[in-house]
Scaffold this motif. Structure first.
Motif, short mmCIF file in Angstrom:
data_model
loop_
_atom_site.label_atom_id
_atom_site.label_comp_id
_atom_site.label_asym_id
_atom_site.label_seq_id
_atom_site.Cartn_x
_atom_site.Cartn_y
_atom_site.Cartn_z
N GLU A 218 0.95 -23.31 7.79
CA GLU A 218 1.96 -22.88 9.01
C GLU A 218 1.45 -21.93 9.84
N VAL A 219 1.11 -22.46 11.01
CA VAL A 219 0.61 -21.45 12.02
C VAL A 219 1.60 -20.83 12.99
N VAL A 220 2.62 -21.70 13.55
CA VAL A 220 3.69 -21.28 14.28
C VAL A 220 4.59 -20.88 13.57
N HIS A 221 5.07 -19.65 13.50
CA HIS A 221 6.05 -19.04 12.70
C HIS A 221 6.55 -17.69 13.45
N PRO A 222 8.07 -17.10 13.43
CA PRO A 222 8.32 -15.97 14.08
C PRO A 222 7.50 -14.64 13.42
N ASP A 223 7.09 -14.87 12.23
CA ASP A 223 6.29 -13.45 11.71
C ASP A 223 4.83 -13.66 12.42
N HIS A 224 4.26 -14.62 13.05
CA HIS A 224 3.11 -14.87 13.51
C HIS A 224 2.87 -14.32 15.19
N ASN A 225 2.16 -13.60 15.46
CA ASN A 225 1.86 -13.33 16.96
C ASN A 225 0.66 -13.93 17.31
N PHE A 239 -11.24 -25.01 6.62
CA PHE A 239 -11.19 -25.70 5.30
C PHE A 239 -10.34 -27.10 5.47
N GLY A 240 -10.55 -27.67 6.42
CA GLY A 240 -9.93 -29.02 7.00
C GLY A 240 -8.49 -29.06 6.56
N LEU A 241 -7.87 -28.15 6.91
CA LEU A 241 -6.23 -28.02 6.84
C LEU A 241 -5.66 -28.57 8.08
N LEU A 242 -4.23 -29.19 7.82
CA LEU A 242 -3.33 -29.31 8.65
C LEU A 242 -2.88 -28.14 9.31
N THR A 243 -2.44 -27.91 10.66
CA THR A 243 -1.74 -26.77 11.09
C THR A 243 -0.38 -27.34 11.53
N THR A 244 0.68 -26.75 11.07
CA THR A 244 2.26 -26.88 11.40
C THR A 244 2.83 -25.91 12.06
N GLY A 245 4.01 -25.79 12.32
CA GLY A 245 5.05 -24.73 12.55
C GLY A 245 6.55 -24.91 12.51
N GLY A 246 7.43 -23.98 12.58
CA GLY A 246 8.43 -24.19 12.50
C GLY A 246 9.35 -22.82 12.67
N SER A 247 10.45 -22.69 12.91
CA SER A 247 11.46 -21.68 13.51
C SER A 247 11.67 -20.67 12.16
N GLY A 262 9.43 -20.63 19.18
CA GLY A 262 7.89 -20.94 19.04
C GLY A 262 7.73 -22.41 19.74
N ARG A 263 8.74 -23.20 19.84
CA ARG A 263 8.40 -24.51 20.45
C ARG A 263 7.09 -25.02 19.79
N PRO A 264 7.19 -25.42 18.43
CA PRO A 264 6.01 -25.94 17.74
C PRO A 264 5.72 -27.27 18.18
N PRO A 265 4.67 -27.56 18.65
CA PRO A 265 4.30 -28.99 19.18
C PRO A 265 4.27 -30.20 18.29
N TYR A 266 4.79 -31.18 19.09
CA TYR A 266 5.19 -32.52 18.24
C TYR A 266 3.92 -33.12 17.70
N VAL A 267 2.82 -32.58 18.33
CA VAL A 267 1.46 -33.03 17.66
C VAL A 267 1.14 -32.55 16.21
N PHE A 268 1.93 -31.67 15.75
CA PHE A 268 2.00 -31.10 14.27
C PHE A 268 2.53 -32.29 13.78
N LEU A 269 3.65 -32.94 14.10
CA LEU A 269 4.41 -34.17 13.16
C LEU A 269 3.34 -35.10 13.00
N GLU A 270 2.70 -35.48 14.00
CA GLU A 270 1.84 -36.58 14.20
C GLU A 270 0.76 -36.64 13.27
N LYS A 271 -0.02 -35.24 13.05
CA LYS A 271 -0.88 -35.06 12.27
C LYS A 271 -0.45 -35.13 11.03
N LEU A 272 0.82 -34.38 10.60
CA LEU A 272 1.43 -34.67 9.24
C LEU A 272 1.52 -36.07 8.76
N ARG A 273 2.03 -36.81 9.59
CA ARG A 273 2.09 -38.16 9.34
C ARG A 273 0.89 -38.94 8.75
N GLU A 274 -0.22 -38.57 9.62
CA GLU A 274 -1.40 -39.20 9.27
C GLU A 274 -1.89 -38.78 8.02
#
Length: 282
Positions: A218-225, A239-247, A262-274
């Motif tokens: 999880e990259v986008v998070h309120p604790d992450h500047n 390490f070939g990992l997905l990136t995600t984000g949430g409030s 943080g407005r996590p981008p919708y592309v996170f969900l698209e990659k997650l589903r892949e």
């Protein structure tokens, strides 16, 4: 065009203050296109959330947040896209029964400190829908006037290492990841900055987690500047990992956090589903 996917939020089925229907409606009002309900150690709120998001024209993906044994910080594993009626549901029920032993121990310590409360009082004051946890106890401490605020309750008595803190039953990181995979989902480290690791130690831990099957960070998070986001983006790529984000929205328990922050981008969900599709083909 869909732009925002908030993939980390909580309801009153764990330690949030809104119910799943209210959460879905708030997501709509906040301009969030897709959501994942990631309550702690339970999936009981997902069905209600999905029903309301369908009605509102939003997307939803099943989620959960599991706690793993870890030191020096905390290691939470987010599960996404699993079968809510798969192995994970039964295992979580068993896990919750084991954790029920924790609350009386916390209340006994608080009593010894001159702050007596019953579990029934905590449930009534906090209006908890599911399992009682530290946030509900903190709310009750403030309501009864033992402390001035929810934050004081946590910082003075309930946080890790404080006088009324009792460790909770946890699985290992590998057990969390395997449980999520067995139910057809993907596993992501929540707010990895909270592991409290730096430099080579951090890189080594991410490498170890990737080797045992971790799917993302999880990259986008309120604790992450921005600097922290850049750090974890780099590790995810290495390490070939997905990136995600949430409030990590909790409602009134974390009043400074807004749904969709943080407005996590919708592309996170698209990659997650892949990745979910790839995992299920293995």
């Amino acid at each position: 065009m869909k732009t925002v996917a908030d993939l980390h939020m909580h309801t009153n089925h764990s330690d949030g203050t809104l119910n799943p229907t209210e959460l879905a409606r708030l997501a709509k009002a906040q301009g969030v296109d897709a959501v994942a309900l990631t309550d702690h150690d339970t999936v009981t709120g997902i069905e209600e959330l999905v029903e309301e998001t369908n009605r509102l024209g939003l997307e939803a993906i099943p989620g959960v947040e599991l706690s793993a044994k870890f030191f020096p910080g905390t290691l939470h594993i987010l599960g996404y896209g699993f079968d809510t009626k798969g192995p994970i549901r039964e295992k979580l029920v068993e896990f919750q029964k084991a954790r029920e032993e924790r609350n009386p121990k916390i209340l006994e310590r608080l009593k010894e400190l001159g702050m007596p409360m019953t579990l029934e009082e905590v449930r009534d004051i906090s209006n908890a829908h599911g399992q009682i946890g530290r946030p509900h106890i903190a709310e009750a401490l403030a309501a009864k006037g033992y402390v001035k605020s929810y934050e004081e309750a946590f910082n003075s008595y309930l946080t890790k290492g404080a006088s009324a803190y009792v460790p909770k039953a946890n699985w290992s990181a590998q057990e969390c990841i395997e449980l999520i995979h067995e139910s057809g989902g993907v596993a992501v480290v929540a707010h990895p900055v909270q592991m409290k690791l730096q430099g080579l130690e951090l890189r080594k831990k991410v490498s170890e987690l990737a080797e045992i099957g971790l799917d993302g960070l999880e990259v986008v998070h309120p604790d992450h500047n921005s600097e922290v986001q850049e750090l974890f983006n780099g590790l995810a790529g290495e390490f070939g990992l997905l990136t995600t984000g949430g409030s990590d929205f909790h409602g009134d328990h974390k009043p400074g956090i807004q749904l969709g922050q943080g407005r996590p981008p919708y592309v996170f969900l698209e990659k997650l589903r892949e990745r979910i599709k790839q995992n299920r083909k293995k």
